[in-house]
Design an enzyme around this catalytic site. Sequence first.
Site, PDB file in Angstrom:
ATOM      1  N   SER A 146      92.776  -7.288 139.505  1.00 30.81           N
ATOM      2  CA  SER A 146      92.165  -8.065 140.582  1.00 30.81           C
ATOM      3  C   SER A 146      92.142  -7.220 141.840  1.00 30.81           C
ATOM      4  O   SER A 146      92.964  -6.310 142.020  1.00 30.81           O
ATOM      5  CB  SER A 146      92.991  -9.337 140.829  1.00 30.81           C
ATOM      6  OG  SER A 146      92.585 -10.004 142.002  1.00 30.81           O
ATOM      7  N   TYR A 159     101.237 -13.685 142.884  1.00 29.22           N
ATOM      8  CA  TYR A 159     100.064 -13.298 142.103  1.00 29.22           C
ATOM      9  C   TYR A 159      99.681 -11.850 142.413  1.00 29.22           C
ATOM     10  O   TYR A 159      99.426 -11.059 141.492  1.00 29.22           O
ATOM     11  CB  TYR A 159      98.896 -14.232 142.411  1.00 29.22           C
ATOM     12  CG  TYR A 159      97.621 -13.852 141.696  1.00 29.22           C
ATOM     13  CD1 TYR A 159      97.506 -14.010 140.318  1.00 29.22           C
ATOM     14  CD2 TYR A 159      96.525 -13.331 142.383  1.00 29.22           C
ATOM     15  CE1 TYR A 159      96.346 -13.658 139.646  1.00 29.22           C
ATOM     16  CE2 TYR A 159      95.368 -12.967 141.723  1.00 29.22           C
ATOM     17  CZ  TYR A 159      95.281 -13.138 140.356  1.00 29.22           C
ATOM     18  OH  TYR A 159      94.131 -12.772 139.699  1.00 29.22           O
TER      19      TYR A 159
END
Length: 266
Positions: A146, A159
């Site tokens: 990501s 995250y």
Amino acid sequence: MRKNERLKGKTVAITGSSGGLGEQIAYRCAARGANLVLLARNLKKLKQMAKNIREKYGVDCLPLNLDLSRHEDIPAVFRDIFEQVGHIDVLVNNAGYGIFAEAKDVTPADVEGMFAVNVVGMIVCTKEVIPSMRRRKNGHIINISSQAGKLATPKSSVYSATKHAVLGYTNSLRMELAGDDVFVTAVNPGPMATNFFELADPSGNYVKNIGRHILSTERVSEQVVDAMLKKRREINLPGWMNVGSILYTLFPSLVERLGKKAFFKK
């Protein structure tokens, strides 16, 4: 070699393939003649996908239940794969999830859960395919990370930490396998239009704030499949967000100061 010919007859295994990006990657691979191994917790959905793929594209498709948080079960699943299909040409480590919350509000269960799936599960799956890829001097490992792994923002501390870990592992693995002609690619998309945000941001505020910037899974999956069995270090989307990540590496204090308002839109 045309892109369809490169994947024709190859076996692509995809974790988290029952929806979102993983599902799109599966259908695109099938359209190019690849045989598939579909891995996810929702076996009922996978079986329906496999039926659709076989009927539409005439390729082999093996659906198997896999819960990446159950690390002890992963080796047996891959033994089953090797017994049924022989080997895996491309492994796409796609499964993962996030929870957006301030660091003070993240629970130990949230931390353990995200690291168990996003990091440890991905590493254990990868470990299972390395020996055969090395033996055959051929293969491709694609890890879906990501932009959060490059540029951390508020309310995504854990995250982002998992995705930083994915990138660190991927970069090390790439160097380890370079001499064996096994490719390793990191995919770093920005926010995508999937059910990811149903868990990450139940309020819907984040999607509402950045709506027009959200990537389609079709666009990301196309780039991922196009890169398969090619020597590609990274895929970064969208371009403008990746520029921000590069600037952050060079000028972290400046980016944190100028981007503060935007970063708090979660």
